[in-house]
Design an enzyme around this catalytic site. Structure first.
Site, PDB file in Angstrom:
ATOM      1  N   GLU A 120       0.840  -1.215   0.000  1.00 55.59           N
ATOM      2  CA  GLU A 120       0.000   0.000   0.000  1.00 55.59           C
ATOM      3  C   GLU A 120       0.874   1.263   0.000  1.00 55.59           C
ATOM      4  O   GLU A 120       1.865   1.341   0.729  1.00 55.59           O
ATOM      5  CB  GLU A 120      -0.878   0.002   1.262  1.00 55.59           C
ATOM      6  CG  GLU A 120      -1.825   1.171   1.340  1.00 55.59           C
ATOM      7  CD  GLU A 120      -2.665   1.162   2.635  1.00 55.59           C
ATOM      8  OE1 GLU A 120      -2.279   0.508   3.617  1.00 55.59           O
ATOM      9  OE2 GLU A 120      -3.712   1.832   2.631  1.00 55.59           O
ATOM     10  N   LYS A 136      -9.539   2.452  -2.366  1.00 52.95           N
ATOM     11  CA  LYS A 136      -9.756   1.851  -1.037  1.00 52.95           C
ATOM     12  C   LYS A 136     -11.144   2.186  -0.493  1.00 52.95           C
ATOM     13  O   LYS A 136     -11.518   3.353  -0.398  1.00 52.95           O
ATOM     14  CB  LYS A 136      -8.670   2.386  -0.097  1.00 52.95           C
ATOM     15  CG  LYS A 136      -8.675   1.850   1.318  1.00 52.95           C
ATOM     16  CD  LYS A 136      -7.397   2.331   2.027  1.00 52.95           C
ATOM     17  CE  LYS A 136      -7.303   1.854   3.455  1.00 52.95           C
ATOM     18  NZ  LYS A 136      -5.987   2.125   4.048  1.00 52.95           N
ATOM     19  N   CYS A 196      -5.743  -2.734   2.409  1.00 53.15           N
ATOM     20  CA  CYS A 196      -5.443  -2.740   3.853  1.00 53.15           C
ATOM     21  C   CYS A 196      -6.650  -2.915   4.784  1.00 53.15           C
ATOM     22  O   CYS A 196      -7.117  -4.009   4.985  1.00 53.15           O
ATOM     23  CB  CYS A 196      -4.629  -1.515   4.232  1.00 53.15           C
ATOM     24  SG  CYS A 196      -3.883  -1.768   5.875  1.00 53.15           S
TER      25      CYS A 196
HETATM   26  N1  LIG Z   1      -3.329   1.198   6.115  1.00 51.74           N
HETATM   27  C1  LIG Z   1      -4.366   0.907   6.875  1.00 51.74           C
HETATM   28  O1  LIG Z   1      -5.505   0.969   6.460  1.00 51.74           O
HETATM   29  N2  LIG Z   1      -4.064   0.513   8.143  1.00 51.74           N
HETATM   30  C2  LIG Z   1      -5.054   0.381   9.153  1.00 51.74           C
HETATM   31  C3  LIG Z   1      -4.623  -0.506  10.240  1.00 51.74           C
HETATM   32  C4  LIG Z   1      -4.967  -1.932  10.002  1.00 51.74           C
HETATM   33  O2  LIG Z   1      -5.932  -2.216   9.310  1.00 51.74           O
HETATM   34  O3  LIG Z   1      -4.269  -2.794  10.514  1.00 51.74           O
END
Ligand SMILES: NC(=O)NCCC(=O)O
Length: 414
Positions: free
Chosen positions: A144, A219, A256
């Protein structure tokens, strides 16, 4: 493991050099810790329980060409490779694709000129992409927001400068490599949407093996947890759940935090994905116990393969920030724990890449396994979607009342 350049040997024992930051007592990963400390018999049993079986056998490690292993040694990145098999069918040929995941740390401090930071990351991942290319990888996914430090913890708007149009610098860099290696590349970036008021999105650009842009996915779920202040920068995506039919298979990208949302995974499955990538940036304290479970569960529940990627290292920012949790201000996000891996629809999965080093994990996967598992477990047929569709449409109404049946004797004393 034929292709690992990680020794699996703990460093820093007996008061010598301290173990590398982010290691597990000097070990690259839980798998390597177990391998080094259990007898072969016990390690085999532990692996069976932790990684499952594929076609009733432990997952096979495969060897890669010398060109690939040499790049891993020269550039000191973790390299592992495996094969997910499927049963032989009478009426269909096997559909084996080779898939790669790349994890990396940033390349220079976050205080450097932004142009230098971006260039240094590109220079750093080029040998990893070359290694994937030299191994004949068909589809490859990066982590990401790979072109930048994960600066969204800071809430400082200057990091928006890293945003690029879909056809910008990083896409052009990868288009050339996609063409050179006849490889589909999934490139998750911070997108600047020029045609819509220069708004910013967290976007995966899917580049075809001819170097063309097949499409994008933005996203869907934006975190509001810990230091993940991403909602300061961009909004929830507006591209739905596209599945990209590539020369090598149907792929989706669940970016993510979307991995905590089972319906997000489901939607890619309903649209026919055979492989879903989960490019991520997440830190140990927050999510590590969830990491090996959620993707694997999604692969099982949706009868597709999942490729999970997480960045590595601790990124320190010039100005300290707070998290609204009463803890002292700090200048880093915590440790991004890598641990990229693949999960399969039959509940098997690969070991994870290093918790602290850059890495490339490659897996051959026979996509026929997706349908074989659908036929075996019949999750699609037994799903009762109509029941859930009706609950969800009721739930969205302002006058929704939860279906709770109260025990009329709840207050009766025994
Ligand atoms: N990049 C992101 O969405 N991180 C959020 C934390 C997670 O989902 O572990």
């Amino acid at each position: 493991m034929a292709t690992s350049n990680g020794s699996g040997v703990a460093q820093g024992e007996e008061g010598k050099t301290p173990p590398p930051a982010g290691s597990i007592g000097g070990y690259e990963s839980l798998h390597r810790l177990l391998e080094a400390n259990l007898s072969p018999d016990l390690f085999q049993e532990a692996s069976r329980l932790l990684l499952g079986l594929n076609c009733a056998r432990p997952l096979e490690a495969i060897s890669l060409p010398d060109a690939t292993t040499t790049l891993a040694e020269t550039h000191s990145f973790d390299l592992q490779a495996f094969r997910f098999s499927a049963d032989k069918e009478f009426l269909r040929q096997s559909r084996v694709v080779r898939v790669g995941l790349i994890q990396n740390s940033i390349a220079v401090p976050t205080t450097c000129h932004f142009a230098d930071q971006k260039k240094a990351i590109m220079d750093k991942i080029k040998p990893l992409i070359d290694a994937a290319g030299a191994s004949g990888v068909n589809i490859m996914c990066l982590q990401e927001a790979w072109t930048m430090p994960f600066a969204f913890c800071t809430r400082e708007k200057r990091w928006c400068e890293f945003a690029e149009p879909v056809d910008g610098e990083s896409t052009q860099f990868l288009q050339e490599l996609a063409q050179k290696y006849n490889m589909v590349i999934v490139s998750p970036i911070l997108e600047r949407d020029i045609n819509h008021g220069e708004t910013i999105w967290n976007t995966a650009v899917v580049i075809g093996n001819n170097g063309n842009i097949i499409g994008i996915h933005r996203k869907n779920h934006i975190p509001r947890v810990g230091d993940f202040n991403e909602s300061t920068y961009y909004m929830e995506g507006n591209t739905g759940h596209p599945v990209f039919e590539t020369a090598y298979g149907k792929i989706g990208v669940n970016i993510c935090y979307g991995r905590h949302h089972p319906l997000n995974w489901l939607a890619f499955g309903l649209n026919g994905a055979e492989i879903v990538f989960n490019p991520s940036a997440t830190v140990g304290e927050l999510s590590e116990p969830m990491w090996p479970i959620e993707a694997r569960n999604a692969a099982i529940a949706n009868s597709y393969f999942v490729g999970s990627i997480n960045r590595v290292g601790t990124e320190v920012f010039p100005n300290p920030f707070t998290s609204g949790d009463g803890k002292p201000q700090h200048a880093d996000f915590g440790h991004f724990y890598g641990s990229s891996h693949f999960s399969a629809p039959d509940a098997s999965c690969t070991p994870s890449l290093s918790r602290y080093r850059d890495g490339l994990i490659i897996s051959d996967m026979d996509l026929n396994l997706c349908r074989q598992i659908k036929d075996k477990w019949a999750f699609r047929m037994t799903a009762r979607y109509e029941m859930y569709a009706s609950l969800l449409s009721e739930y969205l109404k302002p006058d929704f009342k939860p279906q709770v049946i109260v025990d009329p004797l709840i207050n009766k004393k025994a």
